[in-house]
Design a protein around this motif. Structure first.
Motif, PDB file in Angstrom:
ATOM      1  N   GLU A  28      12.733  10.804 -14.212  1.00 40.50           N
ATOM      2  CA  GLU A  28      13.801   9.931 -14.685  1.00 40.50           C
ATOM      3  C   GLU A  28      14.090   8.780 -13.708  1.00 40.50           C
ATOM      4  OE1 GLU A  28      17.092  12.465 -15.674  1.00 40.50           O
ATOM      5  OE2 GLU A  28      15.844  13.559 -17.122  1.00 40.50           O
ATOM      6  N   GLY A  29      13.161   8.559 -12.797  1.00 33.68           N
ATOM      7  CA  GLY A  29      13.294   7.393 -11.921  1.00 33.68           C
ATOM      8  C   GLY A  29      13.721   7.688 -10.500  1.00 33.68           C
ATOM      9  N   GLY A  30      13.959   8.956 -10.175  1.00 33.82           N
ATOM     10  CA  GLY A  30      14.332   9.310  -8.801  1.00 33.82           C
ATOM     11  C   GLY A  30      13.175   9.018  -7.856  1.00 33.82           C
ATOM     12  N   ASP A  31      13.509   8.589  -6.636  1.00 28.04           N
ATOM     13  CA  ASP A  31      12.459   8.273  -5.660  1.00 28.04           C
ATOM     14  C   ASP A  31      12.111   9.550  -4.894  1.00 28.04           C
ATOM     15  OD1 ASP A  31      10.678   7.094  -4.022  1.00 28.04           O
ATOM     16  OD2 ASP A  31      12.116   5.847  -2.934  1.00 28.04           O
ATOM     17  N   VAL A  32      11.169  10.288  -5.439  1.00 30.64           N
ATOM     18  CA  VAL A  32      10.784  11.578  -4.856  1.00 30.64           C
ATOM     19  C   VAL A  32       9.343  11.461  -4.401  1.00 30.64           C
ATOM     20  CG1 VAL A  32      10.456  14.028  -5.316  1.00 30.64           C
ATOM     21  CG2 VAL A  32      12.343  12.799  -6.420  1.00 30.64           C
ATOM     22  N   ARG A  33       9.102  11.762  -3.133  1.00 33.86           N
ATOM     23  CA  ARG A  33       7.728  11.654  -2.606  1.00 33.86           C
ATOM     24  C   ARG A  33       7.294  13.000  -2.036  1.00 33.86           C
ATOM     25  NH1 ARG A  33       7.508   6.087  -0.540  1.00 33.86           N
ATOM     26  NH2 ARG A  33       9.246   4.997  -1.569  1.00 33.86           N
ATOM     27  N   VAL A  34       6.061  13.342  -2.348  1.00 36.29           N
ATOM     28  CA  VAL A  34       5.487  14.559  -1.763  1.00 36.29           C
ATOM     29  C   VAL A  34       4.816  14.172  -0.450  1.00 36.29           C
ATOM     30  CG1 VAL A  34       3.685  16.304  -2.047  1.00 36.29           C
ATOM     31  CG2 VAL A  34       5.184  15.728  -3.964  1.00 36.29           C
ATOM     32  N   VAL A  35       5.109  14.922   0.597  1.00 36.30           N
ATOM     33  CA  VAL A  35       4.525  14.629   1.916  1.00 36.30           C
ATOM     34  C   VAL A  35       3.785  15.864   2.431  1.00 36.30           C
ATOM     35  CG1 VAL A  35       6.194  12.857   2.574  1.00 36.30           C
ATOM     36  CG2 VAL A  35       6.726  15.262   3.046  1.00 36.30           C
ATOM     37  N   TYR A  36       2.857  15.627   3.345  1.00 38.18           N
ATOM     38  CA  TYR A  36       2.123  16.736   3.956  1.00 38.18           C
ATOM     39  C   TYR A  36       2.821  17.230   5.223  1.00 38.18           C
ATOM     40  CZ  TYR A  36      -1.514  15.791   0.618  1.00 38.18           C
ATOM     41  OH  TYR A  36      -2.196  15.624  -0.557  1.00 38.18           O
ATOM     42  N   GLY A  37       3.703  16.394   5.751  1.00 41.20           N
ATOM     43  CA  GLY A  37       4.401  16.777   6.969  1.00 41.20           C
ATOM     44  C   GLY A  37       5.523  15.805   7.241  1.00 41.20           C
ATOM     45  N   ILE A  38       6.334  16.134   8.224  1.00 42.98           N
ATOM     46  CA  ILE A  38       7.504  15.305   8.536  1.00 42.98           C
ATOM     47  C   ILE A  38       7.092  13.907   9.008  1.00 42.98           C
ATOM     48  CG2 ILE A  38       7.698  16.268  10.880  1.00 42.98           C
ATOM     49  CD1 ILE A  38      10.766  15.985  10.567  1.00 42.98           C
ATOM     50  N   ASP A  39       5.919  13.787   9.640  1.00 44.25           N
ATOM     51  CA  ASP A  39       5.493  12.475  10.136  1.00 44.25           C
ATOM     52  C   ASP A  39       5.328  11.466   8.997  1.00 44.25           C
ATOM     53  OD1 ASP A  39       5.529  13.115  12.848  1.00 44.25           O
ATOM     54  OD2 ASP A  39       3.558  14.047  12.720  1.00 44.25           O
ATOM     55  N   ASP A  40       4.849  11.940   7.843  1.00 50.40           N
ATOM     56  CA  ASP A  40       4.717  11.046   6.677  1.00 50.40           C
ATOM     57  C   ASP A  40       6.102  10.504   6.288  1.00 50.40           C
ATOM     58  OD1 ASP A  40       2.100  11.802   6.639  1.00 50.40           O
ATOM     59  OD2 ASP A  40       2.301  13.188   4.956  1.00 50.40           O
ATOM     60  N   ALA A  41       7.094  11.388   6.326  1.00 52.94           N
ATOM     61  CA  ALA A  41       8.451  10.985   5.937  1.00 52.94           C
ATOM     62  C   ALA A  41       9.023   9.978   6.935  1.00 52.94           C
ATOM     63  CB  ALA A  41       9.344  12.225   5.845  1.00 52.94           C
ATOM     64  N   VAL A  42       8.745  10.202   8.209  1.00 52.48           N
ATOM     65  CA  VAL A  42       9.231   9.263   9.230  1.00 52.48           C
ATOM     66  C   VAL A  42       8.598   7.890   9.020  1.00 52.48           C
ATOM     67  CG1 VAL A  42       9.237   8.750  11.711  1.00 52.48           C
ATOM     68  CG2 VAL A  42       9.734  11.069  10.924  1.00 52.48           C
ATOM     69  N   GLU A  43       7.301   7.883   8.731  1.00 51.87           N
ATOM     70  CA  GLU A  43       6.620   6.596   8.484  1.00 51.87           C
ATOM     71  C   GLU A  43       7.268   5.847   7.325  1.00 51.87           C
ATOM     72  OE1 GLU A  43       2.344   6.589   7.966  1.00 51.87           O
ATOM     73  OE2 GLU A  43       2.153   7.799   9.798  1.00 51.87           O
ATOM     74  N   MET A  44       7.618   6.605   6.271  1.00 53.51           N
ATOM     75  CA  MET A  44       8.285   5.955   5.124  1.00 53.51           C
ATOM     76  C   MET A  44       9.606   5.343   5.563  1.00 53.51           C
ATOM     77  SD  MET A  44       7.757   8.588   2.031  1.00 53.51           S
ATOM     78  CE  MET A  44       6.138   9.295   1.811  1.00 53.51           C
ATOM     79  N   ALA A  45      10.341   6.067   6.395  1.00 53.91           N
ATOM     80  CA  ALA A  45      11.637   5.551   6.866  1.00 53.91           C
ATOM     81  C   ALA A  45      11.445   4.291   7.700  1.00 53.91           C
ATOM     82  CB  ALA A  45      12.365   6.634   7.671  1.00 53.91           C
ATOM     83  N   GLU A  46      10.352   4.264   8.466  1.00 52.44           N
ATOM     84  CA  GLU A  46      10.091   3.088   9.308  1.00 52.44           C
ATOM     85  C   GLU A  46       9.754   1.851   8.472  1.00 52.44           C
ATOM     86  OE1 GLU A  46       8.487   5.424  13.309  1.00 52.44           O
ATOM     87  OE2 GLU A  46       7.075   4.815  11.752  1.00 52.44           O
ATOM     88  N   ASP A  47       9.263   2.088   7.266  1.00 53.27           N
ATOM     89  CA  ASP A  47       8.854   0.966   6.405  1.00 53.27           C
ATOM     90  C   ASP A  47       9.953   0.482   5.470  1.00 53.27           C
ATOM     91  OD1 ASP A  47       6.401   0.998   7.513  1.00 53.27           O
ATOM     92  OD2 ASP A  47       5.445   2.193   5.938  1.00 53.27           O
ATOM     93  N   THR A  48      11.147   1.018   5.591  1.00 54.29           N
ATOM     94  CA  THR A  48      12.218   0.624   4.661  1.00 54.29           C
ATOM     95  C   THR A  48      13.576   0.642   5.373  1.00 54.29           C
ATOM     96  OG1 THR A  48      13.334   1.227   2.595  1.00 54.29           O
ATOM     97  CG2 THR A  48      12.481   3.033   3.885  1.00 54.29           C
ATOM     98  N   ASP A  49      14.553  -0.027   4.742  1.00 55.86           N
ATOM     99  CA  ASP A  49      15.924   0.057   5.266  1.00 55.86           C
ATOM    100  C   ASP A  49      16.706   1.141   4.540  1.00 55.86           C
ATOM    101  OD1 ASP A  49      15.467  -2.030   6.936  1.00 55.86           O
ATOM    102  OD2 ASP A  49      16.065  -3.549   5.443  1.00 55.86           O
TER     103      ASP A  49
END
Ligand code: SF4
Length: 362
Positions: free
Chosen positions: A108-129
């Motif tokens: 329904e449009g939620g921004d949900v991402r599957v990651v392999y580890g916490i580092d992937d999530a940190v990288e996403m945070a670094e690329d956005t505000d």
């Protein structure tokens, strides 16, 4: 298959161990708390072979996805519904909540991402505000990676929804609940790599239950059962280490130090269990600025205070406490399959129901 695996799957050796277990002529109920152990037991047919030798092995609450509570599932769904970027391990997306899963929120449009580890999530945070939340689940094996990221410094828009749990208090809770008359415990090799052998000692000392830390190959598990049988026959109750090629008595002190630096122990509930003292973790005050529950407390207030009921026809709670086998659930393989799961034990590849389903008929 490497040489070690080949050696640890030797059929002759397995038969010798089964013979020895049979010769002991005992009738024992043993619990383990690890999806990989369960996979080995079922995949290689050891579960049935051991049953014929008088040894019943039960999987307890050893699947991180399975023990997450309906409240935690609702937390991730609520955050996604409110426009927060949610990052989760693959299985979590399919775990049914009270009304729907995170998958539905994503559709329904939620921004949900599957990651392999916490580092992937940190990288996403670094690329956005935008705020990015990582759902941190798992036992002692995975907690150090979350601790390590926060200890070295994470972006300001990065938050952790902490759902990590600690194994030894859950083992004691199972014993204290008295639903099972356990004669032994097989302890998880991965968790023990981090915590070592000592945190289990109180269980043998105070409850008189023999324990063996085991690796994941068939001969590891059979050897662990043999060692437990020997302890019972000799009237001993102690912690032995079958997996000493990997697990050291002191575990991994650096990982323990990091976890201690970032987290503190709290009482928490597990799916199918009441609140288990000291079995959960939350971020210490120094890291609280990365705590998703604090940052988004206004969104999670209702989730936090409301009562949750698990579906009456899903027996995941009983399966996790080891008092019901997956096939005893009326939905097993009918209304509930890995493609269309009703409970988390069918979602996760470490869940008893999923493992029983995957290998059924083989
Ligand atoms: S078979 Fe499905 S419904 Fe039954 S206990 Fe397992 S996960 Fe729950």
């Amino acid at each position: 298959m490497d040489l070690d695996q080949f050696r640890l799957r030797d059929k002759k050796m397995a038969e010798t161990l089964i013979d020895k277990i049979q010769e002991a002529d005992v009738d024992l109920k043993i619990m383990h708390v690890c999806g990989t152990h369960q996979d080995t037991l079922v995949r290689f047919g050891l579960e049935d072979m051991l049953k014929e030798s008088g040894i019943r092995i039960i999987q307890g609450p050893g699947c991180p996805v399975c023990v997450t509570t309906p409240r935690e599932v609702q937390e991730i769904i609520t955050l996604a519904e409110n426009g927060i970027t949610m990052t989760v391990f693959g299985d979590m997306i399919k775990v049914p909540g009270e009304k729907r899963s995170l998958m539905h929120a994503k559709e329904e449009g939620g921004d949900v991402r599957v990651v392999y580890g916490i580092d992937d999530a940190v990288e996403m945070a670094e690329d956005t505000d935008k705020p990015v939340v990582f759902m941190s689940i798992g036992f002692e094996t995975t907690t150090p990676s979350t601790a390590s990221v926060l200890a070295r410094g994470a972006p300001d828009n990065f938050f952790v929804l902490c759902c990590n749990r600690v194994i030894p208090p859950a083992l004691e809770a199972i014993i204290n609940m008295g639903e099972l008359d356990l004669h032994g415990l097989i302890e998880p090799g991965h968790v023990s790599t981090i915590i070592g052998t000592r945190p289990y000692e109180f269980i043998s000392r105070e409850h008189g239950i023999p324990q063996v830390i085991a690796g994941f190959e068939p001969l590891d598990v059979l050897m662990a059962v043999h060692m437990l049988v020997k302890q019972v026959k000799e009237g001993r109750a102690e912690v032995e280490n079958e997996y000493d090629r990997v697990v050291k008595t002191e575990g991994n002190p650096e990982a323990q130090r990091l976890v201690e630096q970032v987290f503190r122990r709290v009482d928490t509930d597990w799916r199918g269990f009441p609140v288990i003292p000291d079995s959960g973790l939350e971020l210490r005050d120094e890291y609280a600025r990365h705590d998703a529950r604090m940052e988004f407390s206004h969104l999670l207030e209702e989730v936090r205070t409301r009562a949750y009921r698990e579906r009456d026809d899903c027996l995941c709670g009983e399966v996790l406490r080891g008092i019901t086998e997956p096939r005893e659930c009326l939905l097993f393989g009918k209304g509930c399959t890995p493609g269309d799961p009703v409970g988390p034990c069918m979602v996760s590849r470490e869940g008893s129901c999923n493992i029983a389903f995957r290998y059924s008929g083989r």
